[in-house]
Structure formats: structure tokens, C-alpha cells
Motif scaffolding. Sequence first.
Motif, short mmCIF file in Angstrom:
data_model
loop_
_atom_site.label_atom_id
_atom_site.label_comp_id
_atom_site.label_asym_id
_atom_site.label_seq_id
_atom_site.Cartn_x
_atom_site.Cartn_y
_atom_site.Cartn_z
N GLU A 1 0.76 -1.33 0.02
CA GLU A 1 0.15 0.09 0.14
C GLU A 1 0.87 1.23 0.00
OE1 GLU A 1 -3.75 1.84 2.75
OE2 GLU A 1 -2.62 0.09 3.16
N GLU A 2 2.11 1.29 0.87
CA GLU A 2 2.78 2.24 0.89
C GLU A 2 3.39 2.61 -0.57
OE1 GLU A 2 5.63 1.70 3.93
OE2 GLU A 2 4.09 2.28 5.53
N GLU A 3 3.89 1.45 -1.38
CA GLU A 3 4.46 1.60 -2.47
C GLU A 3 3.61 2.01 -3.52
OE1 GLU A 3 6.03 -2.30 -3.54
OE2 GLU A 3 7.61 -2.28 -2.18
N GLN A 4 2.30 1.56 -3.63
CA GLN A 4 1.05 2.25 -4.27
C GLN A 4 1.01 3.60 -4.33
OE1 GLN A 4 -2.11 -0.26 -3.88
NE2 GLN A 4 -1.19 -2.11 -4.82
N ASN A 5 0.80 3.97 -2.85
CA ASN A 5 0.52 5.36 -2.73
C ASN A 5 1.75 6.27 -3.17
OD1 ASN A 5 -1.86 4.84 -1.46
ND2 ASN A 5 -0.91 4.49 0.66
N TYR A 6 3.01 5.79 -2.98
CA TYR A 6 4.17 6.55 -3.28
C TYR A 6 4.18 6.57 -4.73
CZ TYR A 6 9.10 7.81 -4.41
OH TYR A 6 9.99 8.52 -5.07
N ALA A 7 3.62 5.47 -5.59
CA ALA A 7 3.76 5.41 -7.09
C ALA A 7 2.74 6.54 -7.60
CB ALA A 7 3.53 4.17 -7.68
N LYS A 8 1.36 6.57 -7.02
CA LYS A 8 0.30 7.23 -7.44
C LYS A 8 0.50 8.67 -7.20
CE LYS A 8 -4.51 8.04 -6.32
NZ LYS A 8 -5.77 7.47 -5.53
N GLY A 9 1.29 9.23 -6.09
CA GLY A 9 1.69 10.46 -5.68
C GLY A 9 2.60 10.97 -6.65
N THR A 10 3.65 10.21 -7.10
CA THR A 10 4.69 10.68 -8.05
C THR A 10 3.98 10.97 -9.40
OG1 THR A 10 6.30 9.05 -6.89
CG2 THR A 10 6.77 9.93 -9.03
N VAL A 11 2.74 9.91 -9.85
CA VAL A 11 2.35 10.03 -11.08
C VAL A 11 1.47 11.30 -10.96
CG1 VAL A 11 0.63 9.15 -12.67
CG2 VAL A 11 2.30 7.68 -11.66
N GLU A 12 0.77 11.71 -9.95
CA GLU A 12 0.01 12.84 -9.97
C GLU A 12 0.71 14.04 -10.08
OE1 GLU A 12 -2.58 12.75 -6.42
OE2 GLU A 12 -4.03 11.33 -7.37
N ASP A 13 1.98 14.20 -9.32
CA ASP A 13 2.80 15.29 -9.38
C ASP A 13 3.28 15.43 -10.85
OD1 ASP A 13 2.80 15.60 -6.79
OD2 ASP A 13 4.57 14.81 -6.28
N LEU A 14 3.42 14.40 -11.62
CA LEU A 14 3.72 14.68 -12.90
C LEU A 14 2.73 15.08 -13.99
CD1 LEU A 14 6.62 11.62 -13.02
CD2 LEU A 14 7.00 14.38 -12.79
N THR A 15 1.57 14.60 -13.67
CA THR A 15 0.56 14.77 -14.53
C THR A 15 -0.74 15.60 -14.15
OG1 THR A 15 -0.47 12.82 -13.64
CG2 THR A 15 1.18 12.45 -15.45
N ARG A 16 -0.74 16.16 -12.85
CA ARG A 16 -1.84 16.91 -12.42
C ARG A 16 -1.49 18.09 -11.53
NH1 ARG A 16 -5.86 14.93 -7.52
NH2 ARG A 16 -7.14 16.47 -7.60
N LEU A 17 -2.25 19.37 -11.93
CA LEU A 17 -1.91 20.41 -11.04
C LEU A 17 -3.33 21.05 -10.42
CD1 LEU A 17 -0.23 22.61 -13.96
CD2 LEU A 17 0.92 21.51 -12.01
N CYS A 18 -3.01 21.35 -9.15
CA CYS A 18 -4.19 21.54 -8.43
C CYS A 18 -3.95 23.30 -7.87
CB CYS A 18 -4.32 20.69 -7.08
SG CYS A 18 -4.36 18.97 -7.13
N MET A 19 -5.05 23.49 -7.52
CA MET A 19 -5.01 25.08 -7.08
C MET A 19 -4.66 25.41 -5.75
SD MET A 19 -5.82 27.75 -8.44
CE MET A 19 -6.86 27.38 -9.97
#
Length: 665
Positions: free
Chosen positions: A509-527
Motif C-alpha cells: 500500500e505504501e508503494e502504491q501510494n508513493y507511485a500514485k503520488g509521483t504520477v499525480e505530481d507529474l500529470t496533475r496540477l491543483c489550485m
Amino acid sequence: MVASLHIRRIITRNARGFPLSHHSSPKLHSTLPLQPLTKPQLKTLVLNHYTHGNFTNLIQNVVASPPVLFTACQNLAAAPFLPGSVPDRFGIDATALELRENRFDVAACCATLTPPSGTGSSPLVLPNLKLKVVVEAIRMVLEVVYDERFVTFCYGGRVGMGRHTAVRYLKNNVENPSWWFAVRFKPHRFEHFHVEKLCSVIERKVKDVVLTGLIKRLFECKALVIELGGDWLGRGLPQECGLCSILMNVYFDGFDKEIQEMRLRENRENRELDPKMIGAGSDCDVFYKPVKVYAVRHLDEILVAASGSKMMAMELRTGVVKSLELGLGLRVDKANTAIHSAVSEKIEFLGMELQAVPPSVLRRPMSEKAIRARKKYLRQKEVRALELRNARAGNRRKLGLKIFGHVYKKIKQSDGFKFDFSIENEVREIFGSWADEVVQEFLGNIDECQEWHRSLSAGDFLQLRHIRNQLPPELVHAYDKFQEQVDKHLNPIKARKAIEEQERKVEEEEEQNYAKGTVEDLTRLCMKVEAPELLIRKAVKLVGFTNHMGRPRPIEFLVALEDADIIKWYAGIARRWLDYFCCCHNFKMVKTIVTYHLRFSCILTLAEKHESTKREVIKHFSKDLKVYDMNGNHEVHFPTEREVKMMGDRNLSDPKPVDGAYLWL
């Protein structure tokens, strides 16, 4: 502001009925006390005059109704008053008759304050209570007519659609913006052309010549003033009432519809990618960002963001400026209405700073130091729990030995115990519960179970076949039963596998969360929404809350006030800042300024007034700055430390429909 305070004083102190004027008609007078209308009742009353797609005669049939005027009085009052108590400065029945006969004199209900010559300031027009009630009644009726017809991104001057709702929309719905711009207006007021266009827009839906004529007279007498491109909205001037906000939304409604059509057209031309086109099993490897256009308008502040190219953003800007200048006749500051990069530049909107950032900036992961501290805390928690269990077991052992020693002594000295009541069941339950806890604790310890399992099952001669054949079958069967129970309860293999499986799941679960966070940082922008820290600190220093070193200092010109008035003055600034910036990412900085700088500046001001020390003031008023009312009860005006601590992004609220104020001093 003086007029509004006078209104509240009048409404709350009077406890008499409506005085009838010599103009009042017996038909309008009712012996029954008036009751304020609820929102459904007011809506039903307005919709009764809706025919063939238009509203007709709203002034004479709705606004001139005494219950509607009485409801407007309730809205203006500081606190609800009894149905039989109304202001004695004017008669509601007489006012209703004047509105019905279209002889309501706006100019006679205004007082003009002329500034000194040479200041360059315009005269200030103060409406009296009678005019304020009529204006509030018109606002209530127009709200029923237009509120449900506004577009979804129209904020300000609407119930439940204030600044916090606009910020919540920006933070939750705007994703991956590339370019944006905020429309800036040159400072100018609504002139005759704007008023005529506003009345023409109202006449499209409301066929009422009396209403449009009354609105024109309000603007002519300066009882209503709408100024764009300035910081006048919400500064407490009498002209800045709720009617100004809804009239501004009505004036911008056509522009909002054009922006909505632009958004829909861009969405149709850039549809989202069909999942079937991606192919099964490759969803996580394909990232598609559809081009979207976002728009937010809060009164006269407009923000447009786009997730496409800069050329598309320039086309949007050109269309928006053209619509505002040619369609609405407004003066746009083109130099400041510039396109900015959403990632590398901040933009100011609603007095806050906006920027597009990766999700990890808003939800920062725990640092290695924090992770080590958390693990250390968990280990200390386990050690404390183990010490508590050992102490409990020791106490039970001592108590059990004392009980057995006492029982053995009594049995030895006499033939037995003789009681009038039986305690065997109670003692049995106590010892049974202790035994169950000990067994559960023992079975939960894998190392001890493994040691006992090894000693009870390894190297036993009864496992040999030639020995088992020489023994009675009953003994062999009993031994096998015993071994089954030993394997069932003491074999640690299953427990160890369960623990290992749980640890493995946690790691995955920690690895999945880290991978998901890394992908979001590269592909998503928030306000990211932040309060202007530099501007707030400059305001704090400019007013005199702090000295040149940034430490709290007293304000000398407040010494002449009463203690309660000093605390209320500080409390008003503190609560406005906390309420306005509670949705910001750096709200902790605002809480620090309120909790430390403003609070201790107030304490030092009180100490300066009473010529005492800071410690004595805190001892007398407490740190929460409590004061006594006329009855000797505590009153807390300044936000307490607990209240400030509980405030945050999760407590967004829109307490009033008109809430577009900038909260600078």
C-alpha cells in the motif's frame, strides 16, 4: 455606517405597533399583527404574478405589501423583534400606499453630507430607515426572480454562493490550468448609460415601469452607487447594500451567458478521450488532458483559466474584453488584464493569491525526521502498554497469593468458612476473567507459543510406531487428541504467516501510494490559494499593531475608549481576517498574527490605558480578553485561542448573501 447603527437602535428598542399616517388607508390597516414571510411564502407571492414568461407589477403587488415590508425590517434588524414591535419613524402602511400610487419620493428620504472644499471627495448620501426598508424589499423580490436564472459560476450577492464557495470551486474543480487572466477594470461608476442598459435588461423579464423608474431615481439621488475597479465594495458605506450586488449580477448576466457558451463550445471541440480507444490493460500508461475552460465571477472580479495553449487563452481574453467593452460599455484596464502562466506566476483574485501546483505541495508527505519520530512514539507506546500489562499481572499475582494465603489460614484454624451469603460465584467469575485474559495474552505472544510447542511436540517417544503398537488404543487416541490441540493453539506458523501477510500488504500500500503520488505530481496540477502574507504584514505594521522589529505594541489613540470598546475594535479586525482567509493554505500565518500580534497589542493598549503591566492586564481580563456586561456576566468578543485553533479550511461558510468585502483596514 452611522445610519445603519441608528437603524438597529431604532428597531430593537421600540415595542409599539404601526403608527398610522394621515395618508394611510383603512383598507391597508389590519388589526392583526404582521408576521414576517418565509422564503417559500415570498416565492409563492412573487410567482403569482408570473404570466406569459414575464413578471408584472411587482412593486404595486409585492413590494408594496405590508408583510413584505415588515420582512425587510426583520432583515435589517440586528436581532428579530416581536411581530407587534416596528419602528416608529415611518408607517409601513403609509409606505405601502405611496408605493402603490407611485408617489414614493426617493430624494426626500436621503440626507447629503458635503465634504470640506478642496478635498476632492464626492458628497455622501445617507438613506433613512424608510428608504432602506424599501431597498431591502426590492432586493428580496429581485432575488426570487433572478437567483435561479444565474449561471453556476456567478458568485457574490447570492445565498450560499459567496467568496468561500468560489474558492471551494477553484480548489476542487479546476485542474491542470496552463494559462489564466483576471479582468481588471479602470475605476469608474455606473453612469446614465449603464443605468439605462440595466433597466433594459430588467425589462426583459420584469414588465414593471414603476420598478425601473424607482431604480433610476435611486441612482440619480446617489442612494445606490456601483463602482467598478475599486475597493469600495463592502467598506460599510450606506450605498453599498445588497441591492447593488444583485443589480450587478443582473447587469453581468448576459456576459456570463456568453462565457458559458465559450466554455461549452471548447468542451465540444475538445471532448474527453473514449476509454475504448485507449485499449484494455493500458489505462495506467496513457494520460490524456482534455482542453477545458474555467470561469469564476465574484461581483466585478472575473477570473478565466484554460488548460490549453497560450493562443487559445489570448483568444479568450480578446473575446472577454470585447464583450465587456462593446456589450456592457465598461472600461477595462487592458494593461493589467494580462495572461499569466498558472504554474510559474501567481495571480490575485478575491484578495488572495492563486497558483497551480502539484498535489504534493498541498499535501506534503511526511519527512524522514517525522517518520522516525512517529516510529519512536509508537515504540514508546508499545513499551508503556507492556509495562502496564506487567504491572497488572504482578498485582493480580500478589492479590491471588494473599487470597489463597488467607483462605488456607482460615481453613487451617477452623473447620471452614461460615457466611450468611455465598460468594463462590463472584470469586469464580473474577478468577475466570483473569484466567481468560492471561490465556489470551499468552496465545498472543508468538515466541512463547513457539517455545511451548517445541517442548511439547519434539522428541517424544510416543511418536514411534513400534511404541504406539504396544500401548492401549485409548492412550494413543488421547495423545493424538492432545497433539491436535497443541498444534491448533500453540503452532505459530499460521499467526506468523498472518503477521507477515499484513506487513506485506502495508508495504504494498505504501508503494502504491508513493507511485500514485509521483504520477499525480507529474500529470496533475491543483489550485493553491494563499493569503497575501507580505500585504498583511505591511497592513499590521502600518496600522501600528507591531513596531519596526515586528513585535506587538500599543495603539495610543485607542486609550480614550472604554475597555470593552477597545477589545471590540481589535476583535472586529481579528474575526474579519479569520473569516476571510480561513480557506487559504497559509491560514496558519493569519492565525499567528491574530493570536499573537493583535491579541498582545490589545493587551498592551489596555495596560497603557490603566498604567499597569502586561501581566496584571492578563490577570484581570484573562488571555481571552473577557469583559463584564451590565448584569455582571462574562462577554468574550475577541476570538479565544481554542476558537482560533479549531478554525481552518474545513470550516468554510457563507453567513450572508452579500459578502464580497475586502477586509483591509
